[in-house]
Design an enzyme around this catalytic site. Structure first.
Site, PDB file in Angstrom:
ATOM      1  N   ARG A 167       0.980  -1.141  -0.135  1.00  0.00           N
ATOM      2  CA  ARG A 167      -0.062  -0.106  -0.042  1.00  0.00           C
ATOM      3  C   ARG A 167       0.741   1.356  -0.244  1.00  0.00           C
ATOM      4  O   ARG A 167       1.746   1.153   0.674  1.00  0.00           O
ATOM      5  CB  ARG A 167      -0.929   0.095   1.233  1.00  0.00           C
ATOM      6  CG  ARG A 167      -2.135  -1.118   1.198  1.00  0.00           C
ATOM      7  CD  ARG A 167      -3.051  -0.541   0.322  1.00  0.00           C
ATOM      8  NE  ARG A 167      -4.258  -1.327  -0.045  1.00  0.00           N
ATOM      9  CZ  ARG A 167      -4.380  -2.368  -0.774  1.00  0.00           C
ATOM     10  NH1 ARG A 167      -3.496  -2.553  -1.674  1.00  0.00           N
ATOM     11  NH2 ARG A 167      -5.677  -2.980  -0.948  1.00  0.00           N
TER      12      ARG A 167
ATOM     13  N   HIS B 273      -0.893   0.016  -9.762  1.00  0.00           N
ATOM     14  CA  HIS B 273      -1.698  -0.819  -8.639  1.00  0.00           C
ATOM     15  C   HIS B 273      -2.236  -2.050  -9.664  1.00  0.00           C
ATOM     16  O   HIS B 273      -3.435  -2.229  -9.715  1.00  0.00           O
ATOM     17  CB  HIS B 273      -2.844   0.078  -8.085  1.00  0.00           C
ATOM     18  CG  HIS B 273      -3.186  -0.809  -6.748  1.00  0.00           C
ATOM     19  ND1 HIS B 273      -3.562  -0.049  -5.958  1.00  0.00           N
ATOM     20  CD2 HIS B 273      -3.325  -2.048  -6.666  1.00  0.00           C
ATOM     21  CE1 HIS B 273      -3.821  -1.028  -4.782  1.00  0.00           C
ATOM     22  NE2 HIS B 273      -3.649  -2.329  -5.376  1.00  0.00           N
TER      23      HIS B 273
ATOM     24  N   GLU C  62      -4.021   7.558  -4.801  1.00  0.00           N
ATOM     25  CA  GLU C  62      -4.235   6.940  -6.031  1.00  0.00           C
ATOM     26  C   GLU C  62      -5.239   7.325  -6.522  1.00  0.00           C
ATOM     27  O   GLU C  62      -6.561   7.500  -5.916  1.00  0.00           O
ATOM     28  CB  GLU C  62      -4.396   5.423  -5.888  1.00  0.00           C
ATOM     29  CG  GLU C  62      -3.102   4.918  -5.227  1.00  0.00           C
ATOM     30  CD  GLU C  62      -3.079   3.206  -5.315  1.00  0.00           C
ATOM     31  OE1 GLU C  62      -4.035   2.676  -5.824  1.00  0.00           O
ATOM     32  OE2 GLU C  62      -1.996   2.768  -4.858  1.00  0.00           O
TER      33      GLU C  62
HETATM   34  P1  NAD Z   1      -1.426 -11.327   4.854  1.00  0.00           P
HETATM   35  O1  NAD Z   1      -2.291 -10.632   6.018  1.00  0.00           O
HETATM   36  O2  NAD Z   1      -1.421 -12.471   4.695  1.00  0.00           O
HETATM   37  O3  NAD Z   1       0.203 -10.587   5.393  1.00  0.00           O
HETATM   38  C1  NAD Z   1       0.264  -9.387   6.226  1.00  0.00           C
HETATM   39  C2  NAD Z   1       1.469  -9.628   7.063  1.00  0.00           C
HETATM   40  O4  NAD Z   1       1.718  -8.501   7.527  1.00  0.00           O
HETATM   41  C3  NAD Z   1       0.952 -10.745   8.224  1.00  0.00           C
HETATM   42  O5  NAD Z   1       1.775 -11.717   8.484  1.00  0.00           O
HETATM   43  C4  NAD Z   1       0.896  -9.497   9.467  1.00  0.00           C
HETATM   44  O6  NAD Z   1       1.236 -10.069  10.669  1.00  0.00           O
HETATM   45  C5  NAD Z   1       2.009  -8.633   8.844  1.00  0.00           C
HETATM   46  N1  NAD Z   1       2.217  -7.213   9.479  1.00  0.00           N
HETATM   47  C6  NAD Z   1       1.072  -6.674   9.818  1.00  0.00           C
HETATM   48  N2  NAD Z   1       1.489  -5.309  10.283  1.00  0.00           N
HETATM   49  C7  NAD Z   1       2.953  -5.524  10.414  1.00  0.00           C
HETATM   50  C8  NAD Z   1       4.090  -4.490  10.979  1.00  0.00           C
HETATM   51  N3  NAD Z   1       3.843  -3.218  11.549  1.00  0.00           N
HETATM   52  N4  NAD Z   1       5.060  -4.902  10.881  1.00  0.00           N
HETATM   53  C9  NAD Z   1       5.408  -6.296  10.249  1.00  0.00           C
HETATM   54  N5  NAD Z   1       4.754  -7.008  10.086  1.00  0.00           N
HETATM   55  C10 NAD Z   1       3.208  -6.656  10.024  1.00  0.00           C
HETATM   56  O7  NAD Z   1      -1.814 -10.386   3.647  1.00  0.00           O
HETATM   57  P2  NAD Z   1      -1.118 -10.701   2.035  1.00  0.00           P
HETATM   58  O8  NAD Z   1      -2.178 -11.551   1.459  1.00  0.00           O
HETATM   59  O9  NAD Z   1       0.358 -11.266   2.336  1.00  0.00           O
HETATM   60  O10 NAD Z   1      -0.999  -9.153   1.713  1.00  0.00           O
HETATM   61  C11 NAD Z   1      -0.366  -8.188   2.140  1.00  0.00           C
HETATM   62  C12 NAD Z   1      -0.997  -6.670   1.784  1.00  0.00           C
HETATM   63  O11 NAD Z   1      -0.581  -6.551   0.374  1.00  0.00           O
HETATM   64  C13 NAD Z   1      -2.332  -6.505   1.724  1.00  0.00           C
HETATM   65  O12 NAD Z   1      -2.695  -6.187   2.979  1.00  0.00           O
HETATM   66  C14 NAD Z   1      -2.444  -5.646   0.708  1.00  0.00           C
HETATM   67  O13 NAD Z   1      -2.688  -4.251   1.201  1.00  0.00           O
HETATM   68  C15 NAD Z   1      -1.474  -5.820  -0.286  1.00  0.00           C
HETATM   69  N6  NAD Z   1      -1.904  -6.261  -1.550  1.00  0.00           N
HETATM   70  C16 NAD Z   1      -1.687  -5.543  -2.732  1.00  0.00           C
HETATM   71  C17 NAD Z   1      -2.019  -5.955  -4.071  1.00  0.00           C
HETATM   72  C18 NAD Z   1      -1.641  -4.913  -5.109  1.00  0.00           C
HETATM   73  O14 NAD Z   1      -2.540  -5.162  -6.079  1.00  0.00           O
HETATM   74  N7  NAD Z   1      -0.683  -4.317  -5.382  1.00  0.00           N
HETATM   75  C19 NAD Z   1      -2.674  -7.110  -3.960  1.00  0.00           C
HETATM   76  C20 NAD Z   1      -2.911  -7.891  -2.812  1.00  0.00           C
HETATM   77  C21 NAD Z   1      -2.509  -7.355  -1.741  1.00  0.00           C
END
Ligand code: NAD
Length: 349
Positions: free
Chosen positions: A239, A289, A268
């Protein structure tokens, strides 16, 4: 579900794999827009709302739907644009599609890593401008054996770690706020937990995979960037607001950071012209994105989301809840509405 089809509002298009399911089981309407006024007008009386990244789903939007709204289906993973506590209070179940785009986003991060390491962007521009002899202008680097720091070792972070370790023999480090049991990749010796400070100071590549919340907003600010190695390539496919873009631009200008790859932006769509990172000649790759815009991910997201929305409408437990289904059910009971459509319509018990 009874014979009457539940009213479902979708504020964006999505793959037919999901829309088809919703159309078959429900009275599906497509919103003509996703600005606040349009959503508030279109959502009145709806039982389900289907969203992607667009639209701010606030408490006021939920109130504009009235008590009929039972479920919000998020096609994708991040749900920072949905007021989750407000949904729970109103007995609205929010569902999402964790893992549906894991492969695509992990591959996107790898693609950016390769493009920046091999100077794809300026080389392509030079070739197109007829400047063939620019071929020796940039010194590329190989990825094999280099260190990769993953911030947020969830689904996407772990998958990226696996690919980096298995395909490139990278030394994978990670940091996460949750102390989790060792993953397959760690058990195989392919990843190691470190604290954030060590990760920032050590790694040649750093990739962000955290959700956007109060713990991650501007996680990569001036102070964090002051710690990274000058040859570090930073990647943000999670993000935009996790990174301070002005601080990244400064670090690139002052050669304290080697490169930046991002699929997401603080605002965005980002302002063009006027964005501090868009239009730079070198060491940067930015995409709009679209990391999850692959056929495979689009099918998974649309289908998993639609199936879960329909589960909730039938009064079943969702497979991928964001808020706790028990808390949602308790709130519905307190408000005097039950989970099934029939009850909410007052047609049967
Ligand atoms: P997920 O929930 O499986 O993994 C997120 C991880 O981040 C978790 O293990 C959590 O404990 C950790 N976390 C939370 N806060 C933290 C912090 N302050 N410091 C360190 N670690 C922390 O999610 P995911 O499926 O792996 O996706 C991650 C993120 O990617 C989503 O939340 C989304 O915002 C983003 N995303 C972007 C796109 C895109 O199109 N670019 C697509 C999918 C997901």
């Amino acid at each position: 579900m009874n014979d009457r089809k539940p009213k479902i509002l979708s504020i964006t298009k999505m793959h037919e794999a999901g829309l088809g399911l919703l159309r078959e089981a429900g009275d599906l309407r497509m919103s003509p827009g996703w600005d606040d006024a349009t959503i508030k007008r279109e959502i009145a009386g709806m039982e389900a709302l289907v969203i992607r990244t667009q639209g701010e789903i606030t408490a006021e939007v939920m109130d504009a739907a009235g008590p009929s709204l039972k479920v919000i289906g998020r096609h994708g993973v991040g749900f920072d644009h949905v007021d989750i506590p407000a949904a729970t209070e109103r007995g609205i179940q929010v569902v999402y599609t964790p893992g549906a785009n894991m492969e695509s986003v992990a591959e996107h991060a790898i693609a950016m890593m390769i493009a920046l390491s091999k100077h794809f962007m300026p080389s392509i521009r030079a070739l197109e401008a007829g400047d063939y002899f620019a071929r020796t202008r940039w010194m590329g680097r190989d990825i094999r054996g280099k260190s990769l720091g993953i911030i947020g070792f969830g689904r996407i972070g772990k998958r990226l770690g696996e690919i980096a370790y298995q395909a490139f023999g990278m030394k994978v480090y990670y940091t996460d706020i949750v102390d989790m049991p060792a993953s397959a990749i760690e058990r195989a010796g392919g990843a190691q937990a470190v604290d954030l400070d060590t990760l920032l100071r050590t790694c040649e590549y750093i990739s962000l995979h955290v959700p956007l919340d109060s713990s991650t907003r501007k996680l990569i600010d001036r102070e964090a960037l002051a710690k990274v190695r000058p040859d570090c390539i930073l990647l943000n496919t999670c993000r935009g607001p996790v990174v301070d873009e002005a601080a990244v631009a400064e670090a690139l200008d002052e050669k304290r950071l080697f490169g930046y790859g991002a699929d997401v932006f603080e605002v965005e769509p980002p302002p063009v012209p006027g964005h501090p990172l868009i239009g730079r000649p070198d060491n940067i790759i930015l995409t709009p994105h679209n990391a999850a815009q692959t056929e495979e991910s689009l099918i998974n997201m649309a289908q998993w989301m639609a199936e879960d929305v329909l589960r909730v409408l039938k009064g079943e437990r969702p497979k991928y809840p964001v808020n706790d289904p028990d808390e949602v059910a308790a709130a519905r009971q307190k408000l005097g509405v039950t989970a099934s459509i029939a009850t909410a319509d007052g047609e049967d018990g």
